[in-house]
Design a protein around this motif. Structure first.
Motif, PDB file in Angstrom:
ATOM      1  N   HIS A  81      -1.475   5.662  -3.126  1.00  0.00           N
ATOM      2  CA  HIS A  81      -2.038   4.372  -2.730  1.00  0.00           C
ATOM      3  C   HIS A  81      -1.984   4.252  -1.206  1.00  0.00           C
ATOM      4  CE1 HIS A  81       2.320   3.674  -3.151  1.00  0.00           C
ATOM      5  NE2 HIS A  81       2.143   2.931  -2.070  1.00  0.00           N
ATOM      6  N   HIS A  83      -1.720   1.646   2.461  1.00  0.00           N
ATOM      7  CA  HIS A  83      -1.340   0.385   3.126  1.00  0.00           C
ATOM      8  C   HIS A  83      -2.190   0.284   4.388  1.00  0.00           C
ATOM      9  CE1 HIS A  83       2.340  -0.156   0.655  1.00  0.00           C
ATOM     10  NE2 HIS A  83       2.322   1.171   0.625  1.00  0.00           N
ATOM     11  N   HIS A 106       0.615   6.878   0.724  1.00  0.00           N
ATOM     12  CA  HIS A 106       1.841   7.222  -0.004  1.00  0.00           C
ATOM     13  C   HIS A 106       1.468   7.979  -1.271  1.00  0.00           C
ATOM     14  CE1 HIS A 106       4.126   3.626   1.949  1.00  0.00           C
ATOM     15  NE2 HIS A 106       4.052   4.681   2.749  1.00  0.00           N
ATOM     16  N   THR A 187       8.709   0.191  -1.215  1.00  0.00           N
ATOM     17  CA  THR A 187       8.480  -0.849  -0.205  1.00  0.00           C
ATOM     18  C   THR A 187       7.957  -2.146  -0.831  1.00  0.00           C
ATOM     19  OG1 THR A 187       6.219  -0.149   0.282  1.00  0.00           O
ATOM     20  CG2 THR A 187       8.000   0.915   1.536  1.00  0.00           C
TER      21      THR A 187
HETATM   22 ZN   LIG Z   1       3.381   2.356  -0.606  1.00  0.00          ZN
END
Ligand SMILES: [Zn+2]
Length: 372
Positions: A81, A83, A106, A187
């Motif tokens: 995914h 960010h 990630h 996170t």
């Molecule tokens: Zn992440």
């Protein structure tokens, strides 16, 4: 985000992620192995599910993708995914020497000693995430286009679509041997502190259009634009970051002022956002978060440090420093020897003078003045 810890106590733990990586404080660990990927090159016949989960866009990965980490442990991929920030600001989760990059990928894995992600996610050695920092470059990144060209199909929360397989490794940097490594957490809630993080030193470049598409296409809760989906850096609480390589200090690298204080973040002086201003960059269209080490640094890594030893990156002497000190010492010794010689010569002549002309008052200063 501070509210997370009320429902999820791990979120206020002492090993949280992301962090700000202070390159000068990272410990060089020569025994760390390059990250090895296996099964990442997927045929286009394999269909992968791409989903907008309201917090990010996530690509499910088949269990055939495996990774061996710096410790030689085997991990199985689950999903990847992203960010990101917004058109007005960058949105990577990890920062390097205070600098935030445009976006971050990630790739989430679990340790193959466990049956599945659910079992692994609460184990101390359960998860491993490969992270790469994304920045704007001059060209469109064809690997990321495999994902980005499907973003409109998942613009609303909980929408999903199928993406034909491609080489997932193309989403990561080419150089998988230079990275930072530390123990941290998820996170997002429940923030389990079971993640070994590998943050690659080499960044990945996407075109400005691609970054903007990521920032402006997806919607989350209440049809609100999904942007700035990054968590701020968390306290280290005594943790150390290891580096698989000896960080070279570039000419433009800011230094910590004497007496403490935090390093000055490098300036983002252009839209392309070079990794480090003044540092040479490789020609393959990718940059690094630290200056590309020169021959001196490599020589130091190969000869000066034995496997198993850990050097303090910031204070490690390089060949140039050693030569400078050597010449300094040589100069001091020569100067001292010369002074001793002059002193002896003077005493000697004074003695001769006093022997030859015992009644004459010797005025050395005057004699020297005349001579000069
Ligand atoms: Zn992440």
């Amino acid at each position: 985000m501070p509210a997370w810890s009320q429902g999820f106590p791990h979120c206020s733990g002492q090993k949280q992620s992301p962090i700000n990586i202070v390159t000068e404080a990272a410990l060089f660990s020569p025994q760390m192995q390059p990250i090895r990927l296996s099964g990442y090159n997927l045929p286009s016949s394999e269909q992968l599910k791409l989903k907008n989960n309201g917090h990010t866009v996530m690509l499910r990965l088949p269990a055939t993708l495996t990774m061996s980490g710096s410790d030689g442990q085997q991990y199985r991929a689950v999903q990847l995914h992203l960010h990101w920030g917004s058109p007005t600001g960058p949105g990577s989760e990890h920062t390097v020497d205070g600098r935030r990059y445009h976006a971050e990928i990630h790739v989430v894995h679990y340790n193959t000693r466990y049956d599945d992600l659910d079992e692994a996610k609460t184990q101390p050695d359960g998860l491993a995430v490969l992270a790469a920092l994304l920045q704007v470059g001059p060209q469109k990144n064809p690997s990321y286009e495999h994902v980005l060209e499907h973003l409109e199909e998942v613009s609303k929360e909980d929408e999903d679509t199928l993406v034909p397989g491609f080489n997932i490794a193309g989403l990561l940097p080419a150089n998988l041997s230079r990275y930072f490594w530390y123990n941290g957490s998820l996170t997002t809630p429940p923030c389990y502190q079971t993640v070994t993080w590998t943050v690659f030193n080499q960044t990945v470049r996407l075109s400005l259009d691609q970054i903007l598409k990521l920032e402006e296409t997806l919607y989350g809760d209440h049809d609100k634009l999904l942007e700035n989906n990054f968590r701020l850096p968390q306290a280290m609480h005594g943790r150390r970051v290891l580096a698989s390589f000896l960080v070279a200090r570039g000419p433009g690298t800011p230094s910590v002022p004497a007496g403490g204080g935090s390093p000055v973040p490098p300036t983002t002086d252009n839209t392309a956002g070079a990794g480090t201003s003044g540092a040479p960059e490789p020609d393959d269209g990718e940059a690094s978060v630290t200056p590309v080490p020169d021959g001196r640094a490599r020589a130091g890594a190969g000869q000066g440090l034995r496997p198993g030893s850990e050097a303090h990156l910031g204070s490690s002497f390089q060949a140039g420093d050693v030569l400078a000190v050597l010449f300094g010492v040589l100069f001091a010794v020569t100067a001292f020897a010369f002074l001793v010689y002059v002193h002896k010569q003077r005493s000697h002549s004074r003695r001769l003078d006093s022997l030859d002309k015992p009644k004459v008052i010797y005025t050395a200063a005057t004699t020297e003045e005349n001579a000069a």
